[in-house]
Design a protein around this motif. Structure first.
Motif, PDB file in Angstrom:
ATOM      1  N   SER A  48      33.829  49.765  51.276  1.00  0.00           N
ATOM      2  CA  SER A  48      33.993  48.374  51.708  1.00  0.00           C
ATOM      3  C   SER A  48      33.699  47.404  50.571  1.00  0.00           C
ATOM      4  CB  SER A  48      33.068  48.072  52.894  1.00  0.00           C
ATOM      5  OG  SER A  48      33.434  48.804  54.030  1.00  0.00           O
ATOM      6  N   ILE A  49      32.618  47.648  49.841  1.00  0.00           N
ATOM      7  CA  ILE A  49      32.250  46.760  48.735  1.00  0.00           C
ATOM      8  C   ILE A  49      33.310  46.813  47.634  1.00  0.00           C
ATOM      9  CG2 ILE A  49      30.580  46.416  46.872  1.00  0.00           C
ATOM     10  CD1 ILE A  49      28.400  47.266  48.852  1.00  0.00           C
ATOM     11  N   ILE A  50      33.792  48.013  47.316  1.00  0.00           N
ATOM     12  CA  ILE A  50      34.833  48.144  46.291  1.00  0.00           C
ATOM     13  C   ILE A  50      36.096  47.416  46.726  1.00  0.00           C
ATOM     14  CG2 ILE A  50      36.391  49.771  45.156  1.00  0.00           C
ATOM     15  CD1 ILE A  50      34.076  51.773  45.099  1.00  0.00           C
ATOM     16  N   THR A  51      36.484  47.584  47.995  1.00  0.00           N
ATOM     17  CA  THR A  51      37.684  46.924  48.504  1.00  0.00           C
ATOM     18  C   THR A  51      37.577  45.414  48.375  1.00  0.00           C
ATOM     19  OG1 THR A  51      38.110  48.719  50.085  1.00  0.00           O
ATOM     20  CG2 THR A  51      39.144  46.592  50.527  1.00  0.00           C
ATOM     21  N   MET A  52      36.467  44.841  48.828  1.00  0.00           N
ATOM     22  CA  MET A  52      36.290  43.394  48.742  1.00  0.00           C
ATOM     23  C   MET A  52      36.282  42.925  47.300  1.00  0.00           C
ATOM     24  SD  MET A  52      33.674  42.342  51.844  1.00  0.00           S
ATOM     25  CE  MET A  52      32.409  43.577  51.534  1.00  0.00           C
ATOM     26  N   ALA A  53      35.617  43.670  46.421  1.00  0.00           N
ATOM     27  CA  ALA A  53      35.549  43.285  45.015  1.00  0.00           C
ATOM     28  C   ALA A  53      36.932  43.301  44.371  1.00  0.00           C
ATOM     29  CB  ALA A  53      34.602  44.225  44.263  1.00  0.00           C
ATOM     30  N   VAL A  54      37.723  44.338  44.652  1.00  0.00           N
ATOM     31  CA  VAL A  54      39.064  44.461  44.069  1.00  0.00           C
ATOM     32  C   VAL A  54      39.969  43.331  44.542  1.00  0.00           C
ATOM     33  CG1 VAL A  54      41.173  45.864  44.131  1.00  0.00           C
ATOM     34  CG2 VAL A  54      38.975  46.942  43.658  1.00  0.00           C
ATOM     35  N   PHE A  55      39.978  43.064  45.854  1.00  0.00           N
ATOM     36  CA  PHE A  55      40.872  42.044  46.398  1.00  0.00           C
ATOM     37  C   PHE A  55      40.452  40.634  45.981  1.00  0.00           C
ATOM     38  CE2 PHE A  55      42.604  45.510  48.651  1.00  0.00           C
ATOM     39  CZ  PHE A  55      43.829  45.115  49.158  1.00  0.00           C
ATOM     40  N   LEU A  56      39.170  40.426  45.766  1.00  0.00           N
ATOM     41  CA  LEU A  56      38.719  39.113  45.297  1.00  0.00           C
ATOM     42  C   LEU A  56      38.950  38.947  43.800  1.00  0.00           C
ATOM     43  CD1 LEU A  56      35.360  38.693  47.277  1.00  0.00           C
ATOM     44  CD2 LEU A  56      37.462  37.363  47.584  1.00  0.00           C
ATOM     45  N   TYR A  57      38.692  39.993  43.046  1.00  0.00           N
ATOM     46  CA  TYR A  57      38.813  39.896  41.582  1.00  0.00           C
ATOM     47  C   TYR A  57      40.247  39.589  41.162  1.00  0.00           C
ATOM     48  CZ  TYR A  57      38.567  41.124  36.640  1.00  0.00           C
ATOM     49  OH  TYR A  57      38.636  41.084  35.268  1.00  0.00           O
ATOM     50  N   TRP A  58      41.217  40.257  41.804  1.00  0.00           N
ATOM     51  CA  TRP A  58      42.613  40.032  41.444  1.00  0.00           C
ATOM     52  C   TRP A  58      43.270  38.938  42.290  1.00  0.00           C
ATOM     53  CZ3 TRP A  58      40.993  45.112  40.138  1.00  0.00           C
ATOM     54  CH2 TRP A  58      41.257  45.452  38.817  1.00  0.00           C
ATOM     55  N   HIS A  59      42.464  38.237  43.060  1.00  0.00           N
ATOM     56  CA  HIS A  59      42.935  37.086  43.851  1.00  0.00           C
ATOM     57  C   HIS A  59      44.057  37.475  44.824  1.00  0.00           C
ATOM     58  CE1 HIS A  59      40.530  34.450  41.326  1.00  0.00           C
ATOM     59  NE2 HIS A  59      41.064  35.024  40.266  1.00  0.00           N
ATOM     60  N   TRP A  60      44.013  38.709  45.321  1.00  0.00           N
ATOM     61  CA  TRP A  60      44.979  39.117  46.339  1.00  0.00           C
ATOM     62  C   TRP A  60      44.635  38.481  47.682  1.00  0.00           C
ATOM     63  CZ3 TRP A  60      44.392  44.901  44.639  1.00  0.00           C
ATOM     64  CH2 TRP A  60      45.046  45.068  43.417  1.00  0.00           C
ATOM     65  N   THR A  61      43.359  38.188  47.867  1.00  0.00           N
ATOM     66  CA  THR A  61      42.909  37.415  49.022  1.00  0.00           C
ATOM     67  C   THR A  61      42.436  36.060  48.531  1.00  0.00           C
ATOM     68  OG1 THR A  61      42.188  39.407  50.205  1.00  0.00           O
ATOM     69  CG2 THR A  61      41.294  37.299  50.947  1.00  0.00           C
ATOM     70  N   GLU A  62      42.994  35.006  49.092  1.00  0.00           N
ATOM     71  CA  GLU A  62      42.588  33.667  48.684  1.00  0.00           C
ATOM     72  C   GLU A  62      41.372  33.223  49.494  1.00  0.00           C
ATOM     73  OE1 GLU A  62      45.894  31.047  49.013  1.00  0.00           O
ATOM     74  OE2 GLU A  62      46.952  31.914  47.288  1.00  0.00           O
ATOM     75  N   VAL A  63      40.316  32.877  48.795  1.00  0.00           N
ATOM     76  CA  VAL A  63      39.087  32.412  49.441  1.00  0.00           C
ATOM     77  C   VAL A  63      38.832  30.979  49.024  1.00  0.00           C
ATOM     78  CG1 VAL A  63      36.612  32.766  49.684  1.00  0.00           C
ATOM     79  CG2 VAL A  63      38.135  34.739  49.498  1.00  0.00           C
ATOM     80  N   SER A  64      38.721  30.093  50.004  1.00  0.00           N
ATOM     81  CA  SER A  64      38.505  28.672  49.723  1.00  0.00           C
ATOM     82  C   SER A  64      37.652  28.067  50.841  1.00  0.00           C
ATOM     83  CB  SER A  64      39.851  27.941  49.641  1.00  0.00           C
ATOM     84  OG  SER A  64      39.650  26.548  49.623  1.00  0.00           O
TER      85      SER A  64
END
Length: 253
Positions: A48-64
């Motif tokens: 779970s931590i790896i998944t969140m880190a990967v998707f956030l690092y490459w901006h595949w999930t937009e967080v605002s």
């Protein structure tokens, strides 16, 4: 579609990689490869931590924080109420269907019966899955398809990754609701709230009724009338909650 599928395969790949790499390390550290709560918890937390880190690092999930700045407290409130109102109708619908294989019965039983399992089921899963399936996959599908086609596709993918036939119908229906909420708001936060409430309720229910063969009629002491009343009462919670979500949900300007 290709981008959405790539996100799906990356998510699956992380789960498979964790499932292949972590057990040998666990065996080296403990001398055992039995499916223990410790092993399941470690695998789930790390992937779970790896998944969140990967998707956030490459901006595949937009967080605002933009949507949260609109003070959407009523949306978050009704998201939780909708989750609670959907529980009994979903269980009832599942009981009307042909019995499906429960391939993950042992693993889920261990998670749901341990207080540390709530860390994964109640907290990490809602964040991870909403980031991937709504924040990344559905966001890309909406660029290529009509809203409801995109929502249905994302719900289908969401049901598949549970890899457990008995869970798939419920996951698909909840995926439709979660997808609708993301489409209306452009934020994964309502989905996280709904997902958290759904999984938390499942955790609590398992505490009182750990037997997977327990039916609604057993919960209500053999009374079919009480089952119907509970179903009607739940719909009187769910339907107004959906209406209130329809009224209150909007995107941040």
């Amino acid at each position: 579609m290709k981008k959405a599928l790539s996100y799906l395969f990356i998510f699956i790949g992380i789960q498979l990689l964790g499932g292949a790499a972590i057990p040998p390390i666990w065996y080296y550290a403990t001398g055992s490869l039995d499916k223990t709560m410790g092993l399941l918890l470690t695998m789930s937390v790390i992937t779970s931590i790896i998944t969140m880190a990967v998707f956030l690092y490459w901006h595949w999930t937009e967080v605002s924080p933009r949507w949260l700045r609109t003070r959407p407290w009523m949306v978050l409130f009704w998201s939780v109420i909708a989750a609670l109102g959907a529980l009994i109708p979903s269980i009832w619908m599942q009981e009307q269907m042909p019995e499906l294989p429960n391939l993950m019965q042992t693993e889920f039983g261990m998670m749901l019966s341990d207080r540390w399992g709530y860390l994964v089921i109640g907290l990490l899963a809602p964040f991870t899955e909403e980031m991937v399936f709504r924040g990344a996959i559905l966001r890309k599908l909406l660029d290529s398809y009509s809203p409801w086609k995109a929502i249905a596709l994302s719900a289908f993918f969401f049901s598949l990754i549970h890899m457990n036939p008995v869970q798939m119908p419920h996951a698909f229906l909840i995926g439709l609701l979660l997808g609708w909420m993301y489409w209306r708001t452009g934020s994964i936060l309502p989905g996280i709230a709904q997902h958290w409430a759904n999984n938390s309720a499942a955790y609590v229910i398992y505490t009182f009724y750990p037997d997977d063969d327990t039916k609604l009629v057993d919960v209500f002491k053999g009374s079919e009338t009480h089952v119907v009343l509970a179903l009607v009462f739940s719909l009187l919670i769910l339907l107004p909650a959906l209406y209130q979500l329809h009224v209150w949900m909007r995107r941040a300007e």
